[in-house]
Design a protein around this motif. Structure first.
Motif, PDB file in Angstrom:
ATOM      1  N   ASP A   1      -1.936  26.276   6.323  1.00 18.14           N
ATOM      2  CA  ASP A   1      -3.508  26.074   7.134  1.00 18.14           C
ATOM      3  C   ASP A   1      -3.146  24.602   7.449  1.00 18.14           C
ATOM      4  OD1 ASP A   1      -6.029  25.937   8.104  1.00 18.14           O
ATOM      5  OD2 ASP A   1      -6.612  26.083   6.035  1.00 18.14           O
ATOM      6  N   PRO A   2      -2.957  23.906   8.455  1.00 19.76           N
ATOM      7  CA  PRO A   2      -2.617  22.623   7.946  1.00 19.76           C
ATOM      8  C   PRO A   2      -4.003  21.689   8.728  1.00 19.76           C
ATOM      9  CG  PRO A   2      -1.978  23.061  10.347  1.00 19.76           C
ATOM     10  CD  PRO A   2      -1.854  24.596   9.483  1.00 19.76           C
ATOM     11  N   THR A   3      -4.822  22.301   9.151  1.00 17.00           N
ATOM     12  CA  THR A   3      -6.306  21.103   9.677  1.00 17.00           C
ATOM     13  C   THR A   3      -6.399  20.522   8.791  1.00 17.00           C
ATOM     14  OG1 THR A   3      -6.690  23.682  11.041  1.00 17.00           O
ATOM     15  CG2 THR A   3      -8.158  21.714  11.126  1.00 17.00           C
ATOM     16  N   ILE A   4      -7.415  20.892   7.342  1.00 15.09           N
ATOM     17  CA  ILE A   4      -7.735  20.474   6.360  1.00 15.09           C
ATOM     18  C   ILE A   4      -6.786  18.993   6.103  1.00 15.09           C
ATOM     19  CG2 ILE A   4      -8.600  19.822   4.132  1.00 15.09           C
ATOM     20  CD1 ILE A   4      -8.592  23.470   3.746  1.00 15.09           C
TER      21      ILE A   4
ATOM     22  N   VAL B   1       0.697  -1.260   0.621  1.00 18.32           N
ATOM     23  CA  VAL B   1      -0.087   0.074   0.198  1.00 18.32           C
ATOM     24  C   VAL B   1       0.780   1.291   0.326  1.00 18.32           C
ATOM     25  CG1 VAL B   1      -1.915  -1.291   1.080  1.00 18.32           C
ATOM     26  CG2 VAL B   1       0.324   0.173   2.553  1.00 18.32           C
ATOM     27  N   GLY B   2       0.134   2.159  -0.542  1.00 16.15           N
ATOM     28  CA  GLY B   2       0.847   4.015  -0.150  1.00 16.15           C
ATOM     29  C   GLY B   2       1.021   4.556   1.325  1.00 16.15           C
ATOM     30  N   ALA B   3       1.771   4.572   2.161  1.00 19.92           N
ATOM     31  CA  ALA B   3       1.409   5.553   3.316  1.00 19.92           C
ATOM     32  C   ALA B   3       0.219   6.781   3.112  1.00 19.92           C
ATOM     33  CB  ALA B   3       2.744   5.969   4.040  1.00 19.92           C
ATOM     34  N   PRO B   4      -0.170   7.637   3.584  1.00 17.50           N
ATOM     35  CA  PRO B   4      -0.916   8.537   3.838  1.00 17.50           C
ATOM     36  C   PRO B   4      -0.174   9.452   3.441  1.00 17.50           C
ATOM     37  CG  PRO B   4      -1.399   7.427   5.922  1.00 17.50           C
ATOM     38  CD  PRO B   4      -0.101   6.882   5.274  1.00 17.50           C
ATOM     39  N   TRP B   5       1.067   9.998   4.031  1.00 14.84           N
ATOM     40  CA  TRP B   5       1.795  11.028   2.666  1.00 14.84           C
ATOM     41  C   TRP B   5       2.452  11.436   1.668  1.00 14.84           C
ATOM     42  CZ3 TRP B   5       2.711  16.445   3.724  1.00 14.84           C
ATOM     43  CH2 TRP B   5       3.482  16.155   3.136  1.00 14.84           C
ATOM     44  N   THR B   6       2.322  10.154   1.787  1.00 12.26           N
ATOM     45  CA  THR B   6       2.772  10.030   0.411  1.00 12.26           C
ATOM     46  C   THR B   6       1.343   9.955  -0.745  1.00 12.26           C
ATOM     47  OG1 THR B   6       4.690   8.318   0.249  1.00 12.26           O
ATOM     48  CG2 THR B   6       3.411   8.244  -1.471  1.00 12.26           C
ATOM     49  N   LEU B   7      -0.073   9.236  -0.457  1.00 13.22           N
ATOM     50  CA  LEU B   7      -1.210   9.287  -1.191  1.00 13.22           C
ATOM     51  C   LEU B   7      -1.680  10.666  -1.156  1.00 13.22           C
ATOM     52  CD1 LEU B   7      -3.036   5.932  -0.541  1.00 13.22           C
ATOM     53  CD2 LEU B   7      -1.766   6.885  -2.710  1.00 13.22           C
ATOM     54  N   ALA B   8      -1.496  11.084   0.185  1.00 15.94           N
ATOM     55  CA  ALA B   8      -2.063  12.645  -0.094  1.00 15.94           C
ATOM     56  C   ALA B   8      -0.834  14.331  -0.633  1.00 15.94           C
ATOM     57  CB  ALA B   8      -2.102  13.256   1.641  1.00 15.94           C
ATOM     58  N   ALA B   9       0.120  13.310  -1.139  1.00 15.65           N
ATOM     59  CA  ALA B   9       1.174  14.262  -1.952  1.00 15.65           C
ATOM     60  C   ALA B   9       0.208  13.960  -3.453  1.00 15.65           C
ATOM     61  CB  ALA B   9       2.741  13.737  -2.358  1.00 15.65           C
ATOM     62  N   TYR B  10       0.355  12.925  -3.869  1.00 12.42           N
ATOM     63  CA  TYR B  10      -0.531  12.689  -5.169  1.00 12.42           C
ATOM     64  C   TYR B  10      -2.078  13.278  -5.510  1.00 12.42           C
ATOM     65  CZ  TYR B  10       2.978   9.576  -6.940  1.00 12.42           C
ATOM     66  OH  TYR B  10       4.366   9.432  -7.245  1.00 12.42           O
TER      67      TYR B  10
ATOM     68  N   ALA C   1       8.195  10.672   1.934  1.00 11.62           N
ATOM     69  CA  ALA C   1       8.386  10.863   3.320  1.00 11.62           C
ATOM     70  C   ALA C   1       9.445  11.829   2.749  1.00 11.62           C
ATOM     71  CB  ALA C   1       7.900  10.081   4.687  1.00 11.62           C
ATOM     72  N   GLY C   2      10.188  11.473   2.408  1.00 14.80           N
ATOM     73  CA  GLY C   2      12.371  11.414   2.575  1.00 14.80           C
ATOM     74  C   GLY C   2      12.222  13.477   1.885  1.00 14.80           C
ATOM     75  N   GLN C   3      10.998  13.701   1.160  1.00 15.40           N
ATOM     76  CA  GLN C   3      10.986  15.076   1.103  1.00 15.40           C
ATOM     77  C   GLN C   3      10.381  16.520   1.999  1.00 15.40           C
ATOM     78  OE1 GLN C   3      11.310  15.968  -1.961  1.00 15.40           O
ATOM     79  NE2 GLN C   3      12.112  14.077  -2.660  1.00 15.40           N
ATOM     80  N   LEU C   4      10.659  15.217   3.625  1.00 13.88           N
ATOM     81  CA  LEU C   4      10.173  15.566   4.580  1.00 13.88           C
ATOM     82  C   LEU C   4      11.179  16.230   5.004  1.00 13.88           C
ATOM     83  CD1 LEU C   4       6.443  14.559   5.707  1.00 13.88           C
ATOM     84  CD2 LEU C   4       6.858  16.771   4.763  1.00 13.88           C
ATOM     85  N   SER C   5      11.594  17.362   6.090  1.00 17.17           N
ATOM     86  CA  SER C   5      12.598  17.724   7.363  1.00 17.17           C
ATOM     87  C   SER C   5      12.119  16.520   9.021  1.00 17.17           C
ATOM     88  CB  SER C   5      12.586  19.286   7.840  1.00 17.17           C
ATOM     89  OG  SER C   5      11.389  19.408   8.629  1.00 17.17           O
ATOM     90  N   PRO C   6      13.136  16.270   9.475  1.00 22.28           N
ATOM     91  CA  PRO C   6      12.709  14.918   9.584  1.00 22.28           C
ATOM     92  C   PRO C   6      11.621  15.693  11.353  1.00 22.28           C
ATOM     93  CG  PRO C   6      14.926  15.582  10.019  1.00 22.28           C
ATOM     94  CD  PRO C   6      14.648  16.260   9.425  1.00 22.28           C
TER      95      PRO C   6
ATOM     96  N   TYR D   1       8.826  15.567   9.409  1.00 20.00           N
ATOM     97  CA  TYR D   1       7.954  14.289   9.348  1.00 20.00           C
ATOM     98  C   TYR D   1       7.353  13.284   9.947  1.00 20.00           C
ATOM     99  CZ  TYR D   1       9.582   8.442   9.263  1.00 20.00           C
ATOM    100  OH  TYR D   1       9.241   7.788   8.661  1.00 20.00           O
ATOM    101  N   GLU D   2       7.815  14.013  11.241  1.00 15.43           N
ATOM    102  CA  GLU D   2       7.413  13.362  12.528  1.00 15.43           C
ATOM    103  C   GLU D   2       5.962  13.904  12.922  1.00 15.43           C
ATOM    104  OE1 GLU D   2       9.923  14.434  15.842  1.00 15.43           O
ATOM    105  OE2 GLU D   2      11.261  12.701  15.670  1.00 15.43           O
ATOM    106  N   THR D   3       5.383  14.724  11.789  1.00 19.87           N
ATOM    107  CA  THR D   3       4.696  15.542  12.186  1.00 19.87           C
ATOM    108  C   THR D   3       3.494  15.048  11.664  1.00 19.87           C
ATOM    109  OG1 THR D   3       5.174  17.755  13.155  1.00 19.87           O
ATOM    110  CG2 THR D   3       2.581  17.860  12.340  1.00 19.87           C
ATOM    111  N   PHE D   4       3.579  15.297  10.039  1.00 26.07           N
ATOM    112  CA  PHE D   4       3.113  14.508   8.782  1.00 26.07           C
ATOM    113  C   PHE D   4       3.293  12.981   8.689  1.00 26.07           C
ATOM    114  CE2 PHE D   4       3.743  19.066   8.187  1.00 26.07           C
ATOM    115  CZ  PHE D   4       2.470  19.695   8.914  1.00 26.07           C
ATOM    116  N   ALA D   5       3.540  12.295   8.478  1.00 22.16           N
ATOM    117  CA  ALA D   5       4.266  11.060   8.249  1.00 22.16           C
ATOM    118  C   ALA D   5       3.919  10.623   9.085  1.00 22.16           C
ATOM    119  CB  ALA D   5       6.076  10.919   7.376  1.00 22.16           C
ATOM    120  N   LEU D   6       4.918   9.969  10.217  1.00 22.76           N
ATOM    121  CA  LEU D   6       5.409   9.501  11.741  1.00 22.76           C
ATOM    122  C   LEU D   6       3.469   9.424  11.781  1.00 22.76           C
ATOM    123  CD1 LEU D   6       7.304   6.954  13.159  1.00 22.76           C
ATOM    124  CD2 LEU D   6       7.942   8.966  14.006  1.00 22.76           C
ATOM    125  N   PRO D   7       3.295  10.143  12.127  1.00 22.49           N
ATOM    126  CA  PRO D   7       2.189   9.510  13.212  1.00 22.49           C
ATOM    127  C   PRO D   7       0.709   8.787  12.185  1.00 22.49           C
ATOM    128  CG  PRO D   7       2.729  11.602  13.370  1.00 22.49           C
ATOM    129  CD  PRO D   7       3.647  11.672  12.249  1.00 22.49           C
TER     130      PRO D   7
END
Ligand code: CP3
Length: 351
Positions: A175-178, A146-155, A212-217, A220-226
């Motif tokens: 505006d990160p809420t959405i 499967v794709g992960a949430p961050w990568t699918l959201a990116a597409y 997710a490697g496009q994110l700073s560490p 990554y802890e805010t938008f990918a890892l959780p």
């Protein structure tokens, strides 16, 4: 499901059993570098046909199995395949990758997403996985992905692949809420999809967080890892015995953080020396990788040396031999054959 010595090598290694040699497969092992795939592509020019007509997807998945007998046979599909089931229409364009016709940018679009019902929107996955299990028996391990949430959201947010990820980063940083709501819905849908793949026969599942490697560490802890954690946690609640693999492209700066995702196996790419990866991840974490896919353009001697070097550095426990990312479309098939033959002749003594 208990541990059984009849189980295939890759499954046993991914569970942490001691095995005679590292199991081997290749990311993107079905696809363009194979003549058989290019021939079939002429008959079925659309990627969605090739991956969603069960007979065709089964045939493509089995092409590398018949040619090379890898220890893992991966479902032929794409990370964006479940999106139409959420109400996000998509296509996969030749040479370009996924295209999302109405990119997700607003609260209303996120509110209107459908919960994933795999039996309804992804019935072909069941047919494909069942057929693959039937075909390979216990000679190889069937992998789902499967794709992960961050990568699918990116597409879904960008509408297509991107070099800069400007649109999704604008959303994330202004505006990160959405975006968080969207990532949460994607995580729940992906967890449902992983459970479905396992119920249909996948014995190991890999999650691709390619971008997710496009994110700073810290991001990554805010938008990918959780959201990786949310997927893996939900799957482990119902399917605790199925090993889960995580891949992030360009993950050299993230390895220790990836280890907190809940994945059983961390994919390492070739920008990190395998011995360093072992030291950074600790001796209890299983690893996959990590040859440069470009190594397969080298001589046979060069390919063999790099396999041996990687296997020695990984040590004789908890290693799935693989490239650090997908095999390149220009790769000579005979070098792929040599890669598999060499890897399968290894044994604990020679490493
Ligand atoms: O390993 C396998 O045999 C399964 C094959 C597989 C595909 N997509 C088939 C495919 C896998 C594992 C994927 C996952 C996937 N799709 C990822 C994660 C893996 C990674 O590389 O990080 C990503 C980012 C995508 C999105 C996507 N789909 C891209 C970037 C492309 C390539 C665009 C191009 O043409 O170069 C696709 C299309 C795609 N998916 C192809 C294949 C074999 C190539 C198109 C074709 O063969 O017609």
């Amino acid at each position: 499901m208990g541990i059984s010595s009849n189980d295939p090598l890759l499954l046993r290694a991914a569970r942490g059993e001691v095995v005679d040699r590292p199991p081997v497969w290749m990311m993107r092992q079905a696809g363009r570098y194979m003549k058989a795939y290019r021939d079939l592509r002429e008959k079925y020019p659309s990627f969605r046909e090739r991956s969603e007509i069960p007979e065709v997807a089964i045939e493509v998945s089995l092409q590398p199995w018949r040619a090379f007998q890898p220890d893992g046979v991966i479902l032929f599909s794409d990370i964006v395949t479940p999106l139409p089931g959420l109400g996000i229409d998509m296509d996969i364009a030749e040479g370009k990758g996924p295209i999302i016709h109405s990119p997700i940018r607003t609260q209303a679009q996120v509110d209107n997403l459908l919960p994933l019902e795999p039996e309804k929107s992804l019935p072909f996955i069941k047919t494909i996985l069942q057929a693959l299990r039937q075909e390979v028996g216990n000679k190889s391990t069937v992998l789902g992905f499967v794709g992960a949430p961050w990568t699918l959201a990116a597409y879904a947010v960008e509408g297509k692949g991107s070099k800069t990820y400007s649109i999704i980063k604008n959303m994330a940083f202004s505006d990160p809420t959405i975006l968080h709501q969207f990532l949460g819905k994607l995580a729940d849908a992906i967890a449902t999809y992983v459970r479905y793949q396992i119920d249909c026969g996948a014995q190991v599942v890999q999650m691709f967080d390619s971008w997710a490697g496009q994110l700073s560490p810290q991001d990554y802890e805010t938008f990918a890892l959780p959201y990786q954690q949310r997927v893996f946690q939900q799957v482990k609640e119902t399917h605790p015995d199925t090993p889960l693999i995580l891949l992030v492209s360009g993950s050299a700066g993230l390895l220790e953080r990836m280890a907190k995702s809940g994945a059983d196996v961390i994919t390492v790419d070739w920008t990190v020396d395998m011995a360093d990866a072992r030291a950074r991840l600790g001796k209890h974490m299983k690893v996959q990788g990590n040859l440069d896919p470009g190594v397969l353009f080298g001589s046979k001697e060069f390919i063999r040396d790099r396999i041996l070097d990687t296997v020695r550095k990984a040590g004789n426990w908890g290693h799935i031999l693989n490239l650090g990312h997908g095999v390149l479309p220009e790769t000579p098939e005979e070098n792929v054959a040599f890669f598999f033959e060499t890897a399968k002749q290894l044994n604990a003594v020679s490493c």
